[in-house]
Design an enzyme around this catalytic site. Structure first.
Site, PDB file in Angstrom:
ATOM      1  N   ASP A  37       1.092  -1.114   0.029  1.00  0.00           N
ATOM      2  CA  ASP A  37      -0.116   0.212   0.108  1.00  0.00           C
ATOM      3  C   ASP A  37       0.855   1.247  -0.050  1.00  0.00           C
ATOM      4  O   ASP A  37       2.188   1.137   0.373  1.00  0.00           O
ATOM      5  CB  ASP A  37      -1.176  -0.217   1.154  1.00  0.00           C
ATOM      6  CG  ASP A  37      -2.450   0.943   1.014  1.00  0.00           C
ATOM      7  OD1 ASP A  37      -2.046   2.113   1.176  1.00  0.00           O
ATOM      8  OD2 ASP A  37      -3.520   0.532   0.863  1.00  0.00           O
ATOM      9  N   ILE A  38       0.464   2.151  -0.807  1.00  0.00           N
ATOM     10  CA  ILE A  38       1.193   3.462  -0.822  1.00  0.00           C
ATOM     11  C   ILE A  38       1.077   4.748   0.519  1.00  0.00           C
ATOM     12  O   ILE A  38       2.190   5.574   0.786  1.00  0.00           O
ATOM     13  CB  ILE A  38       0.962   4.036  -1.781  1.00  0.00           C
ATOM     14  CG1 ILE A  38      -0.184   4.437  -2.115  1.00  0.00           C
ATOM     15  CG2 ILE A  38       1.779   3.643  -3.498  1.00  0.00           C
ATOM     16  CD1 ILE A  38      -0.980   5.613  -3.831  1.00  0.00           C
ATOM     17  N   ASN A  97     -12.834  -2.827   1.520  1.00  0.00           N
ATOM     18  CA  ASN A  97     -13.607  -1.466   1.760  1.00  0.00           C
ATOM     19  C   ASN A  97     -14.565  -1.639   0.517  1.00  0.00           C
ATOM     20  O   ASN A  97     -14.378  -2.352  -0.583  1.00  0.00           O
ATOM     21  CB  ASN A  97     -13.369  -0.137   1.885  1.00  0.00           C
ATOM     22  CG  ASN A  97     -12.388  -0.477   3.008  1.00  0.00           C
ATOM     23  OD1 ASN A  97     -12.736  -1.110   4.671  1.00  0.00           O
ATOM     24  ND2 ASN A  97     -11.300   0.255   2.531  1.00  0.00           N
ATOM     25  N   GLU A 105     -11.940   3.800  -1.976  1.00  0.00           N
ATOM     26  CA  GLU A 105     -11.089   4.434  -2.519  1.00  0.00           C
ATOM     27  C   GLU A 105     -11.129   4.680  -4.614  1.00  0.00           C
ATOM     28  O   GLU A 105     -11.200   5.028  -4.529  1.00  0.00           O
ATOM     29  CB  GLU A 105     -10.488   5.483  -1.856  1.00  0.00           C
ATOM     30  CG  GLU A 105     -10.139   6.070  -0.700  1.00  0.00           C
ATOM     31  CD  GLU A 105      -9.341   6.491  -0.192  1.00  0.00           C
ATOM     32  OE1 GLU A 105      -8.181   6.071  -0.569  1.00  0.00           O
ATOM     33  OE2 GLU A 105     -10.053   7.014   1.494  1.00  0.00           O
ATOM     34  N   VAL A 106     -10.364   3.078  -4.313  1.00  0.00           N
ATOM     35  CA  VAL A 106     -10.565   2.797  -5.318  1.00  0.00           C
ATOM     36  C   VAL A 106     -10.670   1.744  -5.714  1.00  0.00           C
ATOM     37  O   VAL A 106     -11.518   0.449  -5.227  1.00  0.00           O
ATOM     38  CB  VAL A 106      -9.294   2.110  -5.868  1.00  0.00           C
ATOM     39  CG1 VAL A 106      -8.728   1.509  -6.934  1.00  0.00           C
ATOM     40  CG2 VAL A 106      -7.638   3.669  -5.064  1.00  0.00           C
ATOM     41  N   HIS A 110     -10.023  -5.155  -3.358  1.00  0.00           N
ATOM     42  CA  HIS A 110      -8.831  -5.526  -3.506  1.00  0.00           C
ATOM     43  C   HIS A 110      -9.338  -5.596  -1.527  1.00  0.00           C
ATOM     44  O   HIS A 110      -9.843  -4.987  -1.204  1.00  0.00           O
ATOM     45  CB  HIS A 110      -8.258  -4.118  -3.774  1.00  0.00           C
ATOM     46  CG  HIS A 110      -8.557  -3.058  -3.004  1.00  0.00           C
ATOM     47  ND1 HIS A 110      -8.959  -2.306  -3.796  1.00  0.00           N
ATOM     48  CD2 HIS A 110      -8.058  -2.266  -1.677  1.00  0.00           C
ATOM     49  CE1 HIS A 110      -9.635  -1.033  -3.083  1.00  0.00           C
ATOM     50  NE2 HIS A 110      -9.182  -0.565  -1.752  1.00  0.00           N
ATOM     51  N   HIS A 112      -7.155  -5.140   1.490  1.00  0.00           N
ATOM     52  CA  HIS A 112      -5.616  -5.341   2.098  1.00  0.00           C
ATOM     53  C   HIS A 112      -5.409  -6.035   3.725  1.00  0.00           C
ATOM     54  O   HIS A 112      -6.400  -7.215   4.424  1.00  0.00           O
ATOM     55  CB  HIS A 112      -6.341  -3.668   3.324  1.00  0.00           C
ATOM     56  CG  HIS A 112      -6.786  -2.785   2.811  1.00  0.00           C
ATOM     57  ND1 HIS A 112      -6.178  -1.562   2.563  1.00  0.00           N
ATOM     58  CD2 HIS A 112      -8.033  -2.248   2.177  1.00  0.00           C
ATOM     59  CE1 HIS A 112      -6.458  -1.505   1.758  1.00  0.00           C
ATOM     60  NE2 HIS A 112      -7.918  -1.018   1.875  1.00  0.00           N
TER      61      HIS A 112
END
Length: 123
Positions: A37-38, A97, A105-106, A110, A112
């Site tokens: 993760d960035i 999420n 957000e994206v 995905h 996490h």
């Protein structure tokens, strides 16, 4: 459930899968990509994504059972490789999420994988 294309040219994660945007890869195979993760919440924080574009859990159907199962089965091995301590004293958190109210957000499914020594606390 709605049909989703296998690739969305406007999706940042699809661009990462295509190699158009660099990432710090943790794992890659024919169906899945895992990368750091960035903006990590914890000492260990990476994402596992299907390479095929699935916008969210709301778009998941019976045809996705295998790839979702692979994501869940891959998470423990990668978590340990990335520095999480063994269960039961150690461990990690899995978060997906779904939608704006949940903090997605994206809009590419995905998972996490979050862990490592505390005091991290979020979500």
């Amino acid at each position: 459930m709605s049909a989703t294309p296998s690739h969305d040219p406007n999706c940042i994660f699809c661009k990462i899968v295509a190699g158009q945007i660099p990432s710090r890869k943790v794992h890659e195979d024919d169906e899945l990509l895992a990368f750091h993760d960035i903006a990590p919440w914890a000492p260990v924080h990476f994402l596992i994504i299907p390479k095929a574009h699935i916008a969210s859990m709301m778009d998941v159907g019976p045809e996705h059972e295998r790839v979702l199962g692979r994501m869940m089965a891959l998470a423990p091995r990668l978590a340990m490789e990335q520095g999480c301590e063994p269960y039961p004293e150690g461990g990690f958190r899995l978060v997906v999420n779904t939608g704006a109210e949940a903090g997605q957000e994206v809009h590419h499914l995905h998972l996490h994988v979050i862990g490592g020594p505390r005091p991290w606390r979020k979500g």
